[in-house]
Design an enzyme around this catalytic site. Structure first.
Site, PDB file in Angstrom:
ATOM      1  N   GLU A 289     -71.677  33.572  57.053  1.00  0.00           N
ATOM      2  CA  GLU A 289     -72.262  32.709  56.036  1.00  0.00           C
ATOM      3  C   GLU A 289     -71.693  30.944  55.846  1.00  0.00           C
ATOM      4  OE1 GLU A 289     -71.165  34.661  52.208  1.00  0.00           O
ATOM      5  OE2 GLU A 289     -71.944  36.660  52.935  1.00  0.00           O
ATOM      6  N   ASP A 291     -70.779  27.322  55.732  1.00  0.00           N
ATOM      7  CA  ASP A 291     -71.360  26.141  55.299  1.00  0.00           C
ATOM      8  C   ASP A 291     -69.793  25.364  54.901  1.00  0.00           C
ATOM      9  OD1 ASP A 291     -70.187  27.524  52.794  1.00  0.00           O
ATOM     10  OD2 ASP A 291     -72.325  27.616  51.906  1.00  0.00           O
TER      11      ASP A 291
HETATM   12  O1  G3I Z   1     -75.018  38.241  36.763  1.00  0.00           O
HETATM   13  C1  G3I Z   1     -75.096  37.072  35.853  1.00  0.00           C
HETATM   14  C2  G3I Z   1     -76.043  37.428  34.817  1.00  0.00           C
HETATM   15  O2  G3I Z   1     -75.340  38.030  33.745  1.00  0.00           O
HETATM   16  C3  G3I Z   1     -76.340  36.180  33.833  1.00  0.00           C
HETATM   17  O3  G3I Z   1     -77.184  36.297  32.764  1.00  0.00           O
HETATM   18  C4  G3I Z   1     -76.991  34.950  34.725  1.00  0.00           C
HETATM   19  C5  G3I Z   1     -77.182  33.515  34.069  1.00  0.00           C
HETATM   20  O4  G3I Z   1     -76.355  32.653  34.416  1.00  0.00           O
HETATM   21  O5  G3I Z   1     -75.989  34.719  36.002  1.00  0.00           O
HETATM   22  C6  G3I Z   1     -75.910  35.882  36.675  1.00  0.00           C
HETATM   23  O6  G3I Z   1     -74.880  35.798  37.935  1.00  0.00           O
HETATM   24  C7  G3I Z   1     -75.648  35.049  38.992  1.00  0.00           C
HETATM   25  C8  G3I Z   1     -75.317  36.009  40.149  1.00  0.00           C
HETATM   26  O7  G3I Z   1     -75.904  35.123  41.157  1.00  0.00           O
HETATM   27  C9  G3I Z   1     -76.097  37.228  40.049  1.00  0.00           C
HETATM   28  O8  G3I Z   1     -77.625  36.876  40.109  1.00  0.00           O
HETATM   29  C10 G3I Z   1     -74.819  33.785  39.070  1.00  0.00           C
HETATM   30  O9  G3I Z   1     -74.920  32.740  37.876  1.00  0.00           O
HETATM   31  C11 G3I Z   1     -75.042  33.116  40.382  1.00  0.00           C
HETATM   32  O10 G3I Z   1     -74.353  31.852  40.680  1.00  0.00           O
HETATM   33  C12 G3I Z   1     -74.982  34.032  41.712  1.00  0.00           C
HETATM   34  O11 G3I Z   1     -75.359  33.354  42.705  1.00  0.00           O
HETATM   35  C13 G3I Z   1     -75.031  34.212  44.031  1.00  0.00           C
HETATM   36  C14 G3I Z   1     -73.706  34.677  44.410  1.00  0.00           C
HETATM   37  O12 G3I Z   1     -73.621  35.006  45.800  1.00  0.00           O
HETATM   38  C15 G3I Z   1     -73.277  35.748  43.648  1.00  0.00           C
HETATM   39  O13 G3I Z   1     -71.972  35.932  44.132  1.00  0.00           O
HETATM   40  C16 G3I Z   1     -75.703  33.001  44.975  1.00  0.00           C
HETATM   41  O14 G3I Z   1     -77.146  32.799  44.806  1.00  0.00           O
HETATM   42  C17 G3I Z   1     -75.432  33.692  46.561  1.00  0.00           C
HETATM   43  O15 G3I Z   1     -75.597  32.436  47.328  1.00  0.00           O
HETATM   44  C18 G3I Z   1     -73.753  34.031  46.685  1.00  0.00           C
HETATM   45  O16 G3I Z   1     -73.908  34.618  47.973  1.00  0.00           O
HETATM   46  C19 G3I Z   1     -72.471  35.098  48.214  1.00  0.00           C
HETATM   47  C20 G3I Z   1     -72.762  36.035  49.270  1.00  0.00           C
HETATM   48  O17 G3I Z   1     -73.651  37.194  48.776  1.00  0.00           O
HETATM   49  C21 G3I Z   1     -71.357  36.976  49.707  1.00  0.00           C
HETATM   50  N1  G3I Z   1     -70.371  36.010  49.992  1.00  0.00           N
HETATM   51  C22 G3I Z   1     -70.036  34.372  49.356  1.00  0.00           C
HETATM   52  C23 G3I Z   1     -71.421  33.910  48.897  1.00  0.00           C
HETATM   53  C24 G3I Z   1     -71.237  32.709  48.113  1.00  0.00           C
HETATM   54  O18 G3I Z   1     -70.889  33.014  46.802  1.00  0.00           O
END
Ligand code: G3I
Length: 378
Positions: A289, A291
């Site tokens: 992953e 970046d």
């Molecule tokens: O779950 C909440 C929900 O309750 C709420 O209503 C909604 C509105 O704000 O947000 C939801 O959470 C979002 C989550 O994805 C679930 O869909 C977060 O805001 C959002 O920022 C989140 O983003 C993803 C993140 O993983 C979650 O941990 C990113 O798109 C994704 O790029 C990122 O990827 C992770 C890898 O899977 C694991 N390693 C780290 C990497 C970067 O964080």
């Protein structure tokens, strides 16, 4: 571990013989035509620059933070994005589309639409897929996290999910991140945040690997985490755990470092050394992953010095992986700033990927390409 890269080379050769994008297949010798101008460009692609059997991947943007932005789903809607995705990379990782909340929104309902589309795209473009992820403390659906299940029910739920999801894509996923981020920064198991470990105990981790292996005996099964690029408390915890599981005959095949780096901190100079110790256990390793984020100046545009420093981090991360025989998979967490998760999570930071929002290539892109080329010619 030399045989590993050799073993995957044959698969890569087959994969790369598939036309990269509809309409760009090269004509056979009898066609009597000169090479089209774009065939030259083909050698400028990351995937073509890579040594045989070495996969260069990216996350496929969708779900997660993208749902909160004012653009449509990147993977299905952005033509330019899809073109670059198919051309430049030989491996893809669904960014969110194979996580529990996406695939399994209700207890008795799965939604495979987005994941199926990514796997089909990958096959059309001769790409392998990294499955992400099956046992994690985050992005689980509310029905699961807030449900009132007995231990037996939870165990059955996890097993059924693994069997269904892994079984559906059996033979089509190269590597699975079976267990994601199960240790905290001190190297302590997440016995509170992780519903599976909290409710079922640490032994569930080994069971998850066994169930995945049963459902897809060909896939390589990984532990994946952030903050484990160096030799430190967290990576030591993985080192001890994987040794233990291997001794018990649990089908663990790999250890991967996410590598969400920041120029605020120095480059993890012992990355290669760290990967090597897992390699010595007989495990594959991967960067999954990568970046490299930075503090943006007021203009929002990184300075030349910042771009140079970022390119150096990308180059060093790739070089570390290339130097380790069993490190055959190198993935960046998105290739364009247009869709990066970084500005959403880190205020004031950004420009973490290898292309601008307009898909212009940054020094980091060229650093990756020249490093791959040099390794290929070695
Ligand atoms: O779950 C909440 C929900 O309750 C709420 O209503 C909604 C509105 O704000 O947000 C939801 O959470 C979002 C989550 O994805 C679930 O869909 C977060 O805001 C959002 O920022 C989140 O983003 C993803 C993140 O993983 C979650 O941990 C990113 O798109 C994704 O790029 C990122 O990827 C992770 C890898 O899977 C694991 N390693 C780290 C990497 C970067 O964080």
């Amino acid at each position: 571990m030399r045989s590993l890269r050799f073993a995957t080379a044959a698969v890569a050769a087959v994969a790369l013989s598939v036309p990269l994008v509809a309409g760009t297949a090269t004509a056979g010798p009898s066609a009597g035509r000169q090479a089209a101008p774009h065939s030259e460009a083909r050698f400028d692609r990351l995937r073509s620059a890579a040594p045989e059997g070495f996969y260069v991947g990216t996350a496929v943007a969708g779900g997660g933070h993208h749902l909160e932005q004012d653009y449509p789903d990147p993977f299905t809607s952005d033509k330019e994005y899809r073109k670059i995705l198919g051309r430049q990379f030989s491996s893809v990782s669904p960014e969110n589309q194979m996580k529990w909340e996406f695939l399994h929104p209700e207890r008795d309902r799965y939604d495979f639409k987005a994941a199926d589309a990514i796997v089909a795209f990958a096959e059309r473009h001769g790409q392998v897929v990294r499955g992400h992820t099956l046992l994690w403390h985050s992005q689980n659906p509310a029905w699961l996290e807030q449900g009132d299940f007995s231990k037996e029910e939870l165990r059955a739920i996890l097993r059924e999910h693994i069997t269904t999801v892994v079984g559906r894509y059996a033979g089509r996923i190269q590597q699975w991140d079976v267990a994601n981020e199960i240790f905290d920064d001190r190297g302590t198991l997440r016995t509170q945040d992780n519903i599976w470990i909290r409710e079922l105990g640490p032994g569930i981790v080994a069971d998850a690997f066994r169930w995945v292996h049963e459902a897809d005996p060909k896939a390589k099964l990984f532990f994946n985490d952030y903050g484990v690029e160096s030799v430190n408390a967290k990576s030591n915890a993985y080192y001890a755990l994987t040794q233990d599981l291997l001794a018990q005959g649990v089908p663990v095949h790999g250890f991967s470092v996410q590598a969400h780096l920041s120029t605020r901190y120095g480059f993890p100079g012992d990355l290669e050394q760290n990967l090597r110790r897992f390699d010595a256990l007989g495990l594959e390793t991967a960067v999954t992953e990568l970046d490299v984020r930075m503090d943006l100046p007021e203009s929002g545009v990184p300075t030349d010095a910042q771009q140079k420093q970022q390119a150096d981090y990308y180059r060093r991360a790739l070089s570390a992986c290339l130097a380790v025989e069993g490190c055959n998979s190198f993935t960046i967490w998105g290739f364009t700033d247009k869709y990066s998760w970084v500005p959403v999570f880190f205020q004031g930071e950004g420009s973490a990927t290898v292309m601008t929002e307009e898909f212009d290539r940054k020094p980091a892109f060229y650093a990756l390409r020249s490093t791959l080329k040099a390794a290929r010619e070695d």
